[in-house]
Design a protein around this motif. Structure first.
Motif, short mmCIF file in Angstrom:
data_model
loop_
_atom_site.label_atom_id
_atom_site.label_comp_id
_atom_site.label_asym_id
_atom_site.label_seq_id
_atom_site.Cartn_x
_atom_site.Cartn_y
_atom_site.Cartn_z
N TRP A 224 0.85 -1.20 0.00
CA TRP A 224 0.00 0.00 0.00
C TRP A 224 0.88 1.25 0.00
O TRP A 224 1.91 1.31 0.69
N PRO A 278 -2.77 2.65 -3.74
CA PRO A 278 -3.74 3.08 -2.74
C PRO A 278 -5.10 2.38 -2.81
O PRO A 278 -5.95 2.59 -1.94
N ASP A 279 -5.33 1.55 -3.83
CA ASP A 279 -6.65 0.96 -4.05
C ASP A 279 -6.89 -0.19 -3.06
O ASP A 279 -6.41 -1.31 -3.25
N LEU A 280 -7.66 0.09 -2.00
CA LEU A 280 -7.93 -0.94 -0.99
C LEU A 280 -8.79 -2.06 -1.55
O LEU A 280 -8.64 -3.22 -1.15
N ASP A 281 -9.69 -1.74 -2.47
CA ASP A 281 -10.55 -2.77 -3.05
C ASP A 281 -9.72 -3.79 -3.84
O ASP A 281 -10.03 -4.99 -3.85
N ILE A 283 -6.68 -4.66 -3.11
CA ILE A 283 -6.04 -5.51 -2.11
C ILE A 283 -7.03 -6.56 -1.61
O ILE A 283 -6.69 -7.74 -1.48
N VAL A 284 -8.26 -6.14 -1.35
CA VAL A 284 -9.29 -7.07 -0.89
C VAL A 284 -9.48 -8.20 -1.90
O VAL A 284 -9.58 -9.38 -1.53
N GLN A 302 2.89 -5.86 4.76
CA GLN A 302 3.03 -4.56 4.13
C GLN A 302 4.50 -4.38 3.76
O GLN A 302 5.38 -4.33 4.63
N PHE A 311 1.14 3.32 6.72
CA PHE A 311 0.14 2.28 6.52
C PHE A 311 -0.81 2.18 7.71
O PHE A 311 -2.04 2.12 7.54
N ALA A 315 -4.22 3.57 6.25
CA ALA A 315 -4.83 2.50 5.45
C ALA A 315 -5.29 1.28 6.23
O ALA A 315 -6.24 0.60 5.82
N LEU A 319 -8.82 -0.75 5.61
CA LEU A 319 -8.60 -2.01 4.90
C LEU A 319 -9.18 -3.18 5.68
O LEU A 319 -9.83 -4.07 5.10
N LYS A 322 -12.91 -3.29 5.23
CA LYS A 322 -13.29 -3.81 3.93
C LYS A 322 -13.09 -5.32 3.84
O LYS A 322 -13.92 -6.05 3.27
#
Length: 328
Positions: A224, A278-281, A283-284, A302, A311, A315, A319, A322
């Motif tokens: 991230w 930066p896209d948390l989705d 990562i999910v 990380q 982080f 984040a 995160l 999510k």
């Protein structure tokens, strides 16, 4: 419910920072923390390799809630299994029952330092099997004498035993290792989201009359960063070794070897295997493959020692929200 953990990556941070990160990970809401047990970093760019057991002892006192785990310790070459049994029992006392002993057959990178010959994978699994048996015997508190194919124990006893027995998790990679370790270990460690592997582990345990549904513990690197390009650059600099796969990573003896083996791995190749930016989705979605394969516990790495504070502050909490919402 799927549980999400944080990795104390000893290869990329010094001991005091690791303890500080452990506290931050607990405060932000991670369920557990795993700690690598290395003598070398994978690449010189990572720059660290403190002694995992000293770090974990400090973490046990600095935290209150999170479960702790080695991910993983090799109890066969650099450490004798009798010594691993002693320090695991001590750490369980310090952690008030929050510790799980994660064991694996090791990497040449970390085990070669004592000057021992690096065995074949078949022999390494045989050694790990015998080591687990010795650790189990010593954790009974009885006096142990052992003369096996690979190890000897002469009148040994663990004097300080925890009230909560130390669970053992074993790292496996295929059918042969499942057959060897499913009857011996309490939990499964695997590094790839392979549902067939998980199902075979459960089946192997049930076939021996043991409970089938136990913890399945995995790990996934993420990088991230508010700047995706910076994240890709950092992941490539410090984690391109990840692309080698376990057959390669277990046998190379030095950081120079890993540097040479990965010299043609491009930044875009790293970004394909590690979610960056930066896209948390995104990562999910990368982590999703693990719980869909039956993993109960998933530890995030990380990437980058200098990136941890940002982080945690920006984040980690969203995160986790999510991840838990998606996995529910």
């Amino acid at each position: 419910m799927t549980r999400f953990g944080y990795t104390l990556m000893t290869e990329q941070a010094g001991p005091k920072d690791l303890v500080r990160y452990a506290v931050s990970a607990e405060e932000v809401g991670f369920d557990f923390e795993v700690c690598s047990d290395h003598y070398f970093p994978w690449l010189s760019a990572q720059g660290h390799a403190p002694y995992a057991w000293s770090v974990l002892g400090a973490v046990a006192h600095a935290t209150e809630r999170v479960e702790l785990m080695t991910y993983v310790t090799c109890p066969t070459i650099r450490y004798h299994p009798a010594i691993v049994a002693q320090k695991a029992a001590t750490l369980q006392i310090l952690a008030d029952g929050r510790f799980t002993l994660g064991l694996g057959s090791g990497e040449n990178l970390n085990e070669h330092v004592v000057g021992a010959r690096w065995p074949t994978v078949v022999r390494r699994h045989e050694m790990l099997r015998e080591a687990i048996q010795i650790i189990r015997e010593l954790h009974t508190g009885e006096l142990v004498d052992w003369k096996g194919e690979h190890f000897e124990v002469d009148s040994a006893r663990i004097w300080d035993l925890p009230d909560v027995p130390v669970p053992i998790a074993a790292a496996v990679s295929g059918g042969r290792s499942i057959d060897q370790f499913a009857p011996l270990a309490d939990h499964l460690i695997a590094v790839e989201p392979n549902k067939d592997l998980v199902d075979k582990w459960h089946d192997a345990r049930r076939a021996t009359g043991l409970p089938g549904d136990v913890r399945v513990i995995g790990q996934i690197p993420i990088c991230w960063d508010p700047d995706r390009d910076a994240a890709i650059e950092r992941a490539h600099d410090q984690f391109r070794w990840f692309a080698g796969g376990w057959a390669v990573n277990s046998d190379l003896p030095t950081t120079a070897g890993f540097d040479g083996a990965t010299q043609f791995v491009r930044p875009e190749d790293t970004a394909e295997s590690i979610p960056c930016g930066p896209d948390l989705d995104a990562i999910v979605e990368s982590v999703r493959t693990y719980w869909e394969a039956g993993f109960t516990d998933i530890a995030l790495v990380q990437v980058g020692g200098d990136s941890q504070d940002e982080f945690f502050s920006k984040a980690a909490a969203p995160l986790l929200d999510k991840l838990r919402s998606a996995a529910h």
